[in-house]
Design a protein around this motif. Structure first.
Motif, PDB file in Angstrom:
ATOM      1  N   UNK A 195      -2.228 -14.018  14.064  1.00 36.99           N
ATOM      2  CA  UNK A 195      -2.342 -12.898  15.006  1.00 36.99           C
ATOM      3  C   UNK A 195      -1.214 -11.880  14.864  1.00 36.99           C
ATOM      4  N   UNK A 196       0.012 -12.359  14.641  1.00 32.98           N
ATOM      5  CA  UNK A 196       1.132 -11.429  14.473  1.00 32.98           C
ATOM      6  C   UNK A 196       0.935 -10.585  13.213  1.00 32.98           C
ATOM      7  N   UNK A 197       0.472 -11.184  12.129  1.00 33.13           N
ATOM      8  CA  UNK A 197       0.204 -10.430  10.903  1.00 33.13           C
ATOM      9  C   UNK A 197      -0.834  -9.335  11.152  1.00 33.13           C
ATOM     10  N   UNK A 198      -1.906  -9.701  11.829  1.00 33.89           N
ATOM     11  CA  UNK A 198      -2.972  -8.738  12.125  1.00 33.89           C
ATOM     12  C   UNK A 198      -2.441  -7.584  12.965  1.00 33.89           C
ATOM     13  N   UNK A 199      -1.712  -7.903  14.021  1.00 35.71           N
ATOM     14  CA  UNK A 199      -1.299  -6.868  14.964  1.00 35.71           C
ATOM     15  C   UNK A 199      -0.187  -5.985  14.410  1.00 35.71           C
ATOM     16  N   UNK A 200       0.738  -6.548  13.647  1.00 39.43           N
ATOM     17  CA  UNK A 200       1.734  -5.702  12.998  1.00 39.43           C
ATOM     18  C   UNK A 200       1.052  -4.718  12.050  1.00 39.43           C
ATOM     19  N   UNK A 201       0.118  -5.206  11.255  1.00 42.87           N
ATOM     20  CA  UNK A 201      -0.602  -4.334  10.325  1.00 42.87           C
ATOM     21  C   UNK A 201      -1.335  -3.232  11.074  1.00 42.87           C
ATOM     22  N   UNK A 202      -1.970  -3.594  12.182  1.00 39.41           N
ATOM     23  CA  UNK A 202      -2.746  -2.614  12.948  1.00 39.41           C
ATOM     24  C   UNK A 202      -1.861  -1.523  13.525  1.00 39.41           C
ATOM     25  N   UNK A 203      -0.733  -1.899  14.117  1.00 42.58           N
ATOM     26  CA  UNK A 203       0.137  -0.901  14.750  1.00 42.58           C
ATOM     27  C   UNK A 203       0.719   0.052  13.706  1.00 42.58           C
ATOM     28  N   UNK A 204       1.236  -0.479  12.597  1.00 41.15           N
ATOM     29  CA  UNK A 204       1.820   0.397  11.581  1.00 41.15           C
ATOM     30  C   UNK A 204       0.761   1.290  10.940  1.00 41.15           C
ATOM     31  N   UNK A 205      -0.455   0.790  10.776  1.00 38.49           N
ATOM     32  CA  UNK A 205      -1.511   1.620  10.190  1.00 38.49           C
ATOM     33  C   UNK A 205      -1.998   2.682  11.165  1.00 38.49           C
ATOM     34  N   UNK A 206      -2.118   2.330  12.431  1.00 41.20           N
ATOM     35  CA  UNK A 206      -2.596   3.295  13.423  1.00 41.20           C
ATOM     36  C   UNK A 206      -1.616   4.465  13.573  1.00 41.20           C
ATOM     37  N   UNK A 207      -0.338   4.176  13.598  1.00 41.50           N
ATOM     38  CA  UNK A 207       0.647   5.227  13.837  1.00 41.50           C
ATOM     39  C   UNK A 207       1.163   5.863  12.553  1.00 41.50           C
ATOM     40  N   UNK A 208       1.251   5.099  11.475  1.00 44.42           N
ATOM     41  CA  UNK A 208       1.820   5.638  10.243  1.00 44.42           C
ATOM     42  C   UNK A 208       0.804   6.042   9.205  1.00 44.42           C
ATOM     43  N   UNK A 209      -0.469   5.737   9.439  1.00 44.86           N
ATOM     44  CA  UNK A 209      -1.497   6.118   8.482  1.00 44.86           C
ATOM     45  C   UNK A 209      -1.779   5.028   7.468  1.00 44.86           C
ATOM     46  N   UNK A 210      -2.571   5.374   6.467  1.00 44.77           N
ATOM     47  CA  UNK A 210      -3.076   4.406   5.490  1.00 44.77           C
ATOM     48  C   UNK A 210      -1.953   3.821   4.652  1.00 44.77           C
ATOM     49  N   UNK A 211      -2.343   2.840   3.819  1.00 44.65           N
ATOM     50  CA  UNK A 211      -1.376   2.236   2.919  1.00 44.65           C
ATOM     51  C   UNK A 211      -0.762   0.969   3.465  1.00 44.65           C
TER      52      UNK A 211
END
Length: 439
Positions: A195-211
Motif C-alpha cells: 500500500x505504501x508503494x502504491x500511494x507514494x507512486x500515486x501522490x508523486x505522479x498526481x502532483x509531479x506528472x508522468x514518469x
C-alpha cells in the motif's frame, strides 16, 4: 427587516471536529470528522435559520484559524458580517503538524566591509542590485472559511495549515536532475509495503506528472499487481527481461514499454508486476536481472518506487538496496512490524557506508492498519522511528487502504493530507542524492 448588529448566533469549532452552535440563546452540539466538515454543518444550519426568519443573519464563528464575523443569506451565500459589539476572545493558534513547516531562519549577519577599490574603478566584489526580483504573489485562501470568504468576493490570506499544505505540494511537484530510486522495505510481511508503494507512486505522479514507476521486486508472490489496475495485457517483469537490450537501444521508444507495464488511469503512474501465481523457483530473478530492469526503468522514468520482498538475505533484495537512493520503512503500529523495520535499519547501518547513509536518511511511514489502535500506539511508534531515521509520518486508519484496488482519490481527506506530508518528507531526501548509486 434588517438583522440586528449584535449577532445572536455564535459557533465554536474545536480541533477534534466538535462544535457548539448557539442561536438566540439555544445551544446545540455538533460532531464532525474534521474542522472543515464542522464549519460546513454550522453554515448549513445557520442558512436554514436565515430561511426561517426570511433575512440574512449575522454570526460569529470561532475556530482554530481565528474569529470570523459572517453574514449568511437564506440562499447560503457567505459574506463578511458585522463586527460583534462585545469582544470575542480569539481561539488558540492552530498547531501546524506538517513536516514542511520550518523554523524561521536566523537573521543574516551584517555584511563585512568591502575592501577599498582603486579610484575610478569598481571593485570586483561589488555587485549592483538586480532589477529582476522574486515577486511571487501568494494565492488567496482556497480552504475553510477563508476560502468561502474568497469565493464570496473577499480576499483573505491562507491559514498556516493551508500554507504548509502548499509547501508540501510544491515539494512533491519538483523534478530532480537524474532518476531517483526509492526502496520500500520491512522484513516482516503485512507491514504495509505494497500500500505504501502504491500511494507514494500515486501522490508523486498526481502532483509531479508522468514518469513514475512502481516495481514489484519480489521473488515470493508479490501482490502489487493485485492492488492496482491491469492494462490490456498480462505482461510482467518476466516478459520485459528478454527485451532489455532492445529497450535500451537507440531506436526504442517510451511507448514500447506499454507491452510490459500497466498504466494506472486515475493516478497516472505505471506498474511493473511480478507473477504471484507462479512458484518462486519458476520465476527466479538474479542480481544481474535487477540491474537490467533498473537500467530500463531509470532510462524511461524519473521516479522508481520498489516494493520489496521480506527476505533481506535474497541477492535480489540486496541488489535493490545497491540501486536505492532512499529508503522508506513501511510499518504498522504492531510491535513485531515496528521492531522488524528498526532492526533492518540497524543492520544496513552496519553493512557498509552506503547502507549507513540510507539508514540515516530513511523515512518511516507508520500506518494505523488496526482501527482499534490508540493515538498513543501511533505516537509511540512514530516517535521511536524519529530517533533512528530522518523522519517518521503517521497515516490514519482508512477503510480504502485495507483491500482491493487502491486509488488515492478513494481515501479520506485527512488520509490524503497525511500522505502528502509523508511524500514531502521523502522528497526532501532527493536533494541530497544524485540518482546514480550503481553504474
Amino acid at each position: 427587516m434588517e438583522p440586528q448588529h449584535q449577532p445572536a448566533i455564535e459557533a465554536t469549532v474545536h480541533n477534534s471536529g466538535r462544535a457548539d452552535l448557539t442561536i438566540e440563546g439555544a445551544t446545540s452540539a455538533l460532531q464532525a470528522d474534521s474542522v472543515q466538515e464542522a464549519r460546513s454543518q454550522i453554515l448549513d444550519r445557520v442558512a436554514a435559520y436565515a430561511r426561517e426568519v426570511d433575512h440574512a443573519v449575522d454570526a460569529v464563528m470561532r475556530d482554530p484559524e481565528g474569529v470570523w464575523p459572517l453574514r449568511i443569506s437564506p440562499d447560503g451565500t457567505v459574506s463578511e458580517g458585522v463586527r460583534p459589539l462585545r469582544a470575542v476572545p480569539a481561539p488558540p493558534a492552530e498547531p501546524v503538524s506538517s513536516t514542511s513547516a520550518e523554523l524561521a531562519p536566523l537573521p543574516a549577519p551584517p555584511p563585512l566591509p568591502a575592501p577599498l577599490a582603486e579610484p575610478g574603478r569598481r571593485h570586483a566584489a561589488e555587485r549592483r542590485r538586480s532589477f529582476l526580483t522574486d515577486q511571487r504573489a501568494e494565492d488567496p485562501a482556497a480552504r475553510g472559511l477563508r476560502g468561502a470568504l474568497n469565493r464570496a468576493g473577499l480576499r483573505t490570506q491562507p491559514s498556516a495549515a493551508e500554507r504548509a499544505e502548499r509547501e508540501d505540494v510544491q515539494a512533491v511537484s519538483q523534478h530532480w536532475p537524474g532518476p531517483r530510486t526509492v526502496a520500500i522495505v520491512n522484513g516482516k510481511g503485512g507491514a504495509g509495503k505494497t500500500p505504501v508503494t502504491v500511494l507514494l507512486s500515486a501522490v508523486f505522479a498526481r502532483y509531479g506528472g508522468a514518469g513514475v514507476l512502481a516495481w514489484d521486486n519480489n521473488q515470493t508472490r508479490g501482490t502489487l499487481g493485485w492492488r492496482t489496475e491491469q492494462g490490456p495485457h498480462s505482461g510482467t517483469l518476466l516478459e520485459l527481461l528478454p527485451q532489455v537490450d532492445r529497450l535500451l537501444g537507440a531506436s526504442a521508444q517510451s511507448a514500447d514499454l506499454a507491452h510490459y507495464v500497466h498504466h494506472q488511469t486515475r493516478d497516472r503512474y505505471d506498474v511493473l508486476r511480478s507473477k504471484p501465481m507462479v512458484l518462486a523457483e519458476e520465476q527466479r530473478v538474479e542480481p544481474a536481472d535487477v540491474d537490467a530492469i533498473h537500467a530500463v526503468a531509470s532510462k524511461y522514468y524519473r521516479l522508481i518506487f520498489i516494493d520489496s520482498g521480506n527476505d533481506e538475505s535474497d541477492p535480489m533484495w540486496l541488489r535493490m538496496i545497491d540501486h536505492a537512493d532512499q529508503l522508506v520503512v513501511a510499518t504498522t503500529t504492531r510491535d513485531d512490524h515496528a521492531e522488524a523495520g528498526a532492526l533492518l535499519l540497524e543492520a544496513l547501518a552496519d553493512r557498509n557506508e552506503q547502507g549507513a547513509q540510507l539508514a540515516s536518511r530513511a523515512v518511516a511511514i507508520v500506518s494505523q492498519a488496526d482501527p482499534k489502535a490508540s493515538k498513543a500506539d501511533v505516537a509511540r511508534v512514530t516517535s521511536g522511528y524519529r530517533d533512528i531515521a530522518r523522519d517518521a509520518i503517521a497515516i490514519p486508519f482508512d477503510p480504502a487502504i485495507v483491500d482491493g484496488h487502491l486509488h488515492y482519490g478513494a481515501l479520506r481527506e485527512f488520509t490524503q493530507r497525511a500522505l502528502l506530508a509523508a511524500c514531502a518528507a521523502v522528497a526532501k531526501g532527493f536533494a541530497s542524492t544524485t540518482g546514480d548509486n550503481v553504474d
